[in-house]
Scaffold this active site. Structure first.
Site, short mmCIF file in Angstrom:
data_model
loop_
_atom_site.label_atom_id
_atom_site.label_comp_id
_atom_site.label_asym_id
_atom_site.label_seq_id
_atom_site.Cartn_x
_atom_site.Cartn_y
_atom_site.Cartn_z
N LYS A 32 40.80 46.61 40.77
CA LYS A 32 40.97 46.30 39.36
C LYS A 32 39.72 46.54 38.51
O LYS A 32 39.79 46.51 37.29
CB LYS A 32 41.46 44.86 39.18
CG LYS A 32 42.79 44.56 39.82
CD LYS A 32 43.96 45.42 39.38
CE LYS A 32 44.24 45.42 37.90
NZ LYS A 32 45.63 45.86 37.60
N1 PMP Z 1 46.30 44.26 45.14
C1 PMP Z 1 45.63 43.25 44.57
C2 PMP Z 1 44.90 42.30 45.47
C3 PMP Z 1 45.64 43.09 43.19
O1 PMP Z 1 44.97 42.05 42.62
C4 PMP Z 1 46.36 44.00 42.39
C5 PMP Z 1 46.37 43.86 40.90
N2 PMP Z 1 47.04 42.76 40.40
C6 PMP Z 1 47.07 45.04 43.01
C7 PMP Z 1 46.99 45.15 44.40
C8 PMP Z 1 47.94 45.99 42.25
O2 PMP Z 1 47.30 46.82 41.33
P1 PMP Z 1 47.99 47.29 40.00
O3 PMP Z 1 47.88 46.17 39.00
O4 PMP Z 1 47.20 48.49 39.58
O5 PMP Z 1 49.43 47.60 40.26
#
Ligand code: PMP
Length: 324
Positions: free
Chosen positions: A44
């Site tokens: 992120k």
């Molecule tokens: N894995 C973790 C641990 C996350 O915190 C997030 C983001 N919320 C994601 C995967 C998914 O990423 P995205 O928001 O880009 O879909």
């Protein structure tokens, strides 16, 4: 000289790691983009940087301003680091179901953290909606709005996707990732398809999320639940809208945990639960496609963020889960 310019200059350009045990097991090259090596510790950081710099370019965020966000943790951690590096304040609204480690990290970083009850998106007091209202009431503040602000997926279209393409010399057959906001999945899918429309883009979905059924039937239907954090959704966000999606794979917590512990014991990688979902989906995809393919996924964050949860047998038992 190879010197990065501060925290912000250290975001991105992460290694692409061959997951040896799963590659050998499947006869495919299973590759994990090491996003846990970003300076804020997760995938992120990229979205957080793009969202803040987009607001600066648009003149929405001025010196001394506040960045407000509703976040399950990692986006907030990325935002809080960047706010410190750029001189902004940071206010985070977080569902009180998230790990204490993430809440503690946000507090340590100097963010103001407001844990709120976890209620569904349709409820006006849902943490995401609440964060939007709070931002609107403050002077010189922006709402990061990671779910529907497409500066998020642009980060992955402009950085993560091209890095994967370069690191594999364009030899990537399939790409899979779970989605929270969908920024990572959509941005990388859009970039890879722009280079080679034949790259298979597959959503990895935990139980309790509606995307698997959406991809398979066109309808969002939610079944079961998951201990994984930061992933799964009950709606199509602006970041996911228009993303190429070739297929979806659903992974339950038992399988995700098996993969997390396998990565720890066999590959020496201490990863969080969403990485378990991602790598399990990559392995399932490898089995579907057969040997000889290159499959890329994301190693989202470090397992130390979940010490009290997925690496705590008592906590797992309280959720009806165990590891052998
Ligand atoms: N894995 C973790 C641990 C996350 O915190 C997030 C983001 N919320 C994601 C995967 C998914 O990423 P995205 O928001 O880009 O879909």
């Amino acid at each position: 000289m190879d010197i990065k310019n501060g925290f912000i200059g250290s975001i991105g350009n992460t290694p692409l790691i061959r997951l040896n045990s799963f590659s050998e097991e499947t006869g495919c090259e299973i590759l994990g983009k090491a996003e846990f090596l970003n300076p804020g510790g997760s995938v992120k950081d990229r979205a957080a940087l793009y969202i803040i710099e987009d607001a600066e370019k648009k003149g929405l965020l001025k010196p001394g301003g506040t960045v407000v966000e509703g976040t399950a943790g990692n986006t907030g951690i990325g935002l809080a680091h960047i706010c410190n590096a750029k001189g902004y304040k940071c206010l985070i609204i977080i569902p009180n179901t998230q790990s204490q480690e993430k809440i503690d990290a946000l507090t340590t970083l100097g963010a103001e953290v407001r844990p709120v009850p976890a209620v569904p998106y349709k409820d006006p007091n849902n943490y995401v909606k609440l964060s939007g209202r709070i931002a609107a009431e403050l002077d010189n503040a922006i709402w990061a709005n990671q779910f529907d602000n497409i500066a998020n997926r642009l980060a992955h279209y402009e950085t993560t996707g091209p890095e994967i393409w370069t690191q594999t010399n364009g030899r990537v057959d399939a790409w899979t990732a779970a989605t929270g906001t969908g920024g990572t999945f959509a941005g990388v899918s859009m970039y890879l398809k722009s280079q080679n429309p034949g790259v298979k883009c597959v959503v990895a979905d935990p139980m309790g999320s509606g995307l698997y059924s959406y991809v398979k039937t066109g309808e969002i239907k939610i079944q079961g639940n998951s201990i994984t954090e930061g992933i799964g959704n009950s709606r199509i966000t602006a970041n996911m809208e228009g993303s190429p999606i070739d297929d979806a794979i659903q992974i339950d917590d038992t399988e995700a945990l098996r993969v997390v512990y396998h990565l720890l014991r066999k590959d020496g990688l201490l990863m969080g639960g969403s990485t378990g979902i991602n790598v399990a989906a990559a392995v399932a995809l490898a089995k579907q496609m057969g040997p000889g393919h290159t499959i890329v996924t994301i190693l989202c964050d470090n397992g130390s963020r979940y010490q009290s949860r997925i690496f705590n047998r008592e906590w797992l038992a309280s959720k009806g889960l165990m590891v052998s």
